[in-house]
Motif scaffolding. Structure first.
Motif, PDB file in Angstrom:
ATOM      1  N   ALA A  77       7.642  23.139  10.765  1.00 47.63           N
ATOM      2  CA  ALA A  77       7.916  24.574  10.888  1.00 47.63           C
ATOM      3  C   ALA A  77       8.522  25.071   9.584  1.00 47.63           C
ATOM      4  O   ALA A  77       9.504  24.509   9.082  1.00 47.63           O
ATOM      5  N   THR A  78       7.945  26.149   9.031  1.00 48.43           N
ATOM      6  CA  THR A  78       8.411  26.735   7.770  1.00 48.43           C
ATOM      7  C   THR A  78       8.803  28.184   7.993  1.00 48.43           C
ATOM      8  O   THR A  78       7.990  28.997   8.447  1.00 48.43           O
ATOM      9  N   HIS A  79      10.057  28.511   7.679  1.00 48.85           N
ATOM     10  CA  HIS A  79      10.518  29.898   7.749  1.00 48.85           C
ATOM     11  C   HIS A  79      10.201  30.546   6.404  1.00 48.85           C
ATOM     12  O   HIS A  79      10.851  30.267   5.388  1.00 48.85           O
ATOM     13  N   GLN A 124      19.403  27.677  13.628  1.00 50.33           N
ATOM     14  CA  GLN A 124      20.747  27.163  13.346  1.00 50.33           C
ATOM     15  C   GLN A 124      20.989  27.026  11.845  1.00 50.33           C
ATOM     16  O   GLN A 124      22.062  27.373  11.341  1.00 50.33           O
ATOM     17  N   ARG A 125      19.984  26.524  11.119  1.00 54.33           N
ATOM     18  CA  ARG A 125      20.148  26.367   9.671  1.00 54.33           C
ATOM     19  C   ARG A 125      20.270  27.713   8.969  1.00 54.33           C
ATOM     20  O   ARG A 125      21.037  27.866   8.016  1.00 54.33           O
ATOM     21  N   ILE A 126      19.546  28.710   9.434  1.00 56.63           N
ATOM     22  CA  ILE A 126      19.639  30.048   8.850  1.00 56.63           C
ATOM     23  C   ILE A 126      21.019  30.644   9.117  1.00 56.63           C
ATOM     24  O   ILE A 126      21.634  31.255   8.237  1.00 56.63           O
ATOM     25  N   GLU A 127      21.528  30.473  10.342  1.00 60.46           N
ATOM     26  CA  GLU A 127      22.857  30.990  10.667  1.00 60.46           C
ATOM     27  C   GLU A 127      23.931  30.312   9.819  1.00 60.46           C
ATOM     28  O   GLU A 127      24.874  30.967   9.360  1.00 60.46           O
ATOM     29  N   ARG A 128      23.799  28.986   9.600  1.00 62.58           N
ATOM     30  CA  ARG A 128      24.767  28.284   8.752  1.00 62.58           C
ATOM     31  C   ARG A 128      24.693  28.784   7.310  1.00 62.58           C
ATOM     32  O   ARG A 128      25.700  28.910   6.629  1.00 62.58           O
ATOM     33  N   GLY A 129      23.470  29.065   6.853  1.00 62.64           N
ATOM     34  CA  GLY A 129      23.315  29.602   5.505  1.00 62.64           C
ATOM     35  C   GLY A 129      23.963  30.969   5.353  1.00 62.64           C
ATOM     36  O   GLY A 129      24.597  31.256   4.338  1.00 62.64           O
ATOM     37  N   ASP A 130      23.805  31.824   6.378  1.00 59.83           N
ATOM     38  CA  ASP A 130      24.433  33.147   6.339  1.00 59.83           C
ATOM     39  C   ASP A 130      25.952  33.027   6.312  1.00 59.83           C
ATOM     40  O   ASP A 130      26.635  33.759   5.584  1.00 59.83           O
ATOM     41  N   GLU A 131      26.485  32.097   7.100  1.00 63.69           N
ATOM     42  CA  GLU A 131      27.938  31.912   7.145  1.00 63.69           C
ATOM     43  C   GLU A 131      28.455  31.417   5.792  1.00 63.69           C
ATOM     44  O   GLU A 131      29.500  31.873   5.302  1.00 63.69           O
ATOM     45  N   ALA A 132      27.716  30.504   5.158  1.00 60.09           N
ATOM     46  CA  ALA A 132      28.122  30.008   3.833  1.00 60.09           C
ATOM     47  C   ALA A 132      28.089  31.140   2.808  1.00 60.09           C
ATOM     48  O   ALA A 132      28.963  31.223   1.942  1.00 60.09           O
ATOM     49  N   ALA A 133      27.101  32.018   2.911  1.00 58.69           N
ATOM     50  CA  ALA A 133      27.005  33.157   1.980  1.00 58.69           C
ATOM     51  C   ALA A 133      28.178  34.106   2.174  1.00 58.69           C
ATOM     52  O   ALA A 133      28.733  34.625   1.200  1.00 58.69           O
ATOM     53  N   VAL A 182      12.333  24.409   5.764  1.00 54.93           N
ATOM     54  CA  VAL A 182      11.306  23.638   6.462  1.00 54.93           C
ATOM     55  C   VAL A 182      11.973  22.568   7.323  1.00 54.93           C
ATOM     56  O   VAL A 182      12.908  21.891   6.880  1.00 54.93           O
ATOM     57  N   VAL A 183      11.508  22.417   8.555  1.00 52.49           N
ATOM     58  CA  VAL A 183      11.956  21.324   9.412  1.00 52.49           C
ATOM     59  C   VAL A 183      10.736  20.625   9.995  1.00 52.49           C
ATOM     60  O   VAL A 183       9.700  21.255  10.234  1.00 52.49           O
ATOM     61  N   VAL A 184      10.870  19.324  10.186  1.00 53.59           N
ATOM     62  CA  VAL A 184       9.821  18.533  10.830  1.00 53.59           C
ATOM     63  C   VAL A 184      10.443  17.863  12.047  1.00 53.59           C
ATOM     64  O   VAL A 184      11.483  17.205  11.944  1.00 53.59           O
ATOM     65  N   VAL A 185       9.820  18.022  13.196  1.00 57.65           N
ATOM     66  CA  VAL A 185      10.362  17.497  14.454  1.00 57.65           C
ATOM     67  C   VAL A 185       9.289  16.654  15.145  1.00 57.65           C
ATOM     68  O   VAL A 185       8.161  17.112  15.355  1.00 57.65           O
ATOM     69  N   ASP A 186       9.666  15.432  15.501  1.00 62.12           N
ATOM     70  CA  ASP A 186       8.774  14.587  16.294  1.00 62.12           C
ATOM     71  C   ASP A 186       9.555  13.858  17.381  1.00 62.12           C
ATOM     72  O   ASP A 186       9.228  12.741  17.773  1.00 62.12           O
ATOM     73  N   ASP A 187      10.617  14.517  17.874  1.00 65.91           N
ATOM     74  CA  ASP A 187      11.486  13.898  18.877  1.00 65.91           C
ATOM     75  C   ASP A 187      10.774  13.675  20.202  1.00 65.91           C
ATOM     76  O   ASP A 187      11.056  12.702  20.914  1.00 65.91           O
ATOM     77  N   ARG A 205       9.600  23.976  20.239  1.00 63.60           N
ATOM     78  CA  ARG A 205      10.822  24.655  20.689  1.00 63.60           C
ATOM     79  C   ARG A 205      12.038  24.144  19.919  1.00 63.60           C
ATOM     80  O   ARG A 205      12.904  24.916  19.488  1.00 63.60           O
ATOM     81  N   ILE A 206      12.110  22.814  19.736  1.00 64.98           N
ATOM     82  CA  ILE A 206      13.236  22.225  19.001  1.00 64.98           C
ATOM     83  C   ILE A 206      13.231  22.695  17.549  1.00 64.98           C
ATOM     84  O   ILE A 206      14.271  23.023  16.976  1.00 64.98           O
TER      85      ILE A 206
END
Length: 217
Positions: free
Chosen positions: A137-139, A167-176, A145-150, A159-160
Motif C-alpha cells: 500500500a502506497t500513500h 497511524q504512520r501519517i498521524e505520527r508524522g503529523d505529531e512529529a511535525a 509505503v507499507v507491505v503487509v502479509d500477516d 485492512r491492516i
C-alpha cells in the motif's frame, strides 16, 4: 497578503514583558495608519496585568510584508522601569521574528492509496506461495509505503495496511507539530540585547509610570 510575526520578551525580566505590550500597541497603531490590519493570533501573558511574554500576530494588507520587515529583529522600548524605582536600566529588549506556522494535518483518504497484491518470501505454507495475498500500500501524497502479509486473506491484509498507513501519517503529523513548537521556543532564546532594529519611546502622555500615577491620585 498576510504575514505572521512573533514578538517575544525572551527570558528577560518582567519589564521586557511590559515593553512588549507597549511595542505591540505602537506596532498596531502604525499599522492602522498605513491601512493594515493586525490580528492577535495567540498571546502568552506576563506576570503583571497587561503584559505579555510573547504574542503571535497576523498582519494583513497590501504592504504587510514590507511593514513586517520594518518590525523584524531586536526591538527596544526605552523608558524607566515601572516596577523598580532603583533600576538604572532604561532599555528593555524584545525580539520579533517570522515564526514557523503550524502545518495543516494530513487528510487521509483511501482514494489516495494505491493497493497492489504481491507475494512475499518466507514461511507461510503452500497457499501463501501460490496466491498473491500480501498487500503493498502506497500513500501517494506522503510517499509512505507499507507491505503487509500477516493474514492469508487479501482483504484482511488490505485492512491492516490501511490502518498502518493512517497511524504512520498521524505520527508524522505529531512529529511535525513538535518541531514547529520547538522552533518557536528557540525564538525566545535568540534575543540579542543591543544594536536594536528600532528604538521606541513613550509619547509625552505615556511618560508617567503606574507608580507615579498612583501617587498623583
Amino acid at each position: 497578503m498576510s504575514v505572521h510575526l512573533l514578538l517575544s520578551a525572551g527570558r528577560g525580566p518582567q519589564e521586557c514583558a511590559w515593553a512588549l505590550a507597549h511595542l505591540l500597541r505602537r506596532l498596531e497603531g502604525e499599522a492602522t495608519r498605513q491601512g493594515l490590519t493586525v490580528r492577535r493570533v495567540r498571546a502568552v501573558p506576563g506576570d503583571r496585568p497587561g503584559t505579555y511574554r510573547s504574542v503571535l500576530i497576523q498582519i494583513s494588507g497590501a504592504a504587510a510584508e514590507a511593514f513586517s520587515s520594518s518590525w523584524t529583529g531586536t526591538l527596544c522600548w526605552q523608558a524607566p522601569s515601572p516596577y523598580r524605582a532603583s533600576a538604572g536600566r532604561k532599555n528593555w529588549y524584545v525580539i520579533a521574528q517570522p515564526p514557523q506556522l503550524d502545518t495543516p494535518p494530513t487528510t487521509f483518504a483511501e482514494a489516495d492509496v494505491d493497493i497492489v497484491a504481491c507475494r512475499t518470501g518466507g514461511p507461510g505454507g503452500q497457499h501463501r506461495n501460490k496466491a498473491s495475498t500480501a498487500v503493498r500500500a502506497t500513500h501517494r501524497p506522503s510517499g509512505i509505503v507499507v507491505v503487509v502479509d500477516d493474514e492469508r486473506q487479501f482483504s484482511l491484509n488490505r485492512r491492516i495496511a490501511l490502518r498502518l498507513l493512517r497511524q504512520r501519517i498521524e505520527r508524522g503529523d505529531e512529529a511535525a507539530r513538535r518541531a514547529v513548537t520547538t522552533a518557536r521556543w528557540r525564538v525566545h532564546d535568540e534575543l540579542v540585547r543591543g544594536n536594536p532594529t528600532r528604538v521606541e519611546r513613550p509619547e509625552p502622555s505615556e511618560q508617567d509610570t503606574p507608580r507615579q500615577r498612583s501617587r498623583q491620585r
